[in-house]
Design a protein around this motif. Structure first.
Motif: not given
Length: 86
Positions: A1, A3-5, A7-8, A32
């Motif tokens: 979760m 990582t997803r946040l 990237f947002e 990253k």
């Protein structure tokens, strides 16, 4: 979760008692090109949580999303109904 946040474009604060695992997650995100910070804290101790929240708030000026995935067991009651001891 996280990582997803990240990237947002959310800033990520990883709070964990396990420093090795927390640093590994922090470094993975940073490698990253994402923004992340690790804070070592035992979230079962209220004072540690308060210090971590204070640090994050001072660093990022706000807390927009909080994901708590720490826990030992299920009490059958919602998080709002549980005591700090639970």
């Amino acid at each position: 979760m996280a990582t997803r946040l990240a990237f947002e474009e959310y800033n990520i604060a990883i709070i964990d008692i396990d420093e090795e695992a927390g640093r590994m997650r922090e470094n993975k995100l940073i490698s990253k090109g994402l923004k992340a910070v690790f804070i070592k804290a035992d979230v079962s101790i209220e004072h540690n949580v308060m210090k971590a929240v204070e640090y994050v708030f001072n660093k990022y000026n706000s807390i927009n999303v909080l994901v708590n995935n720490a826990g030992i067991g299920f009490t059958g009651r919602s998080i709002e109904e549980q005591t700090l001891e639970e």
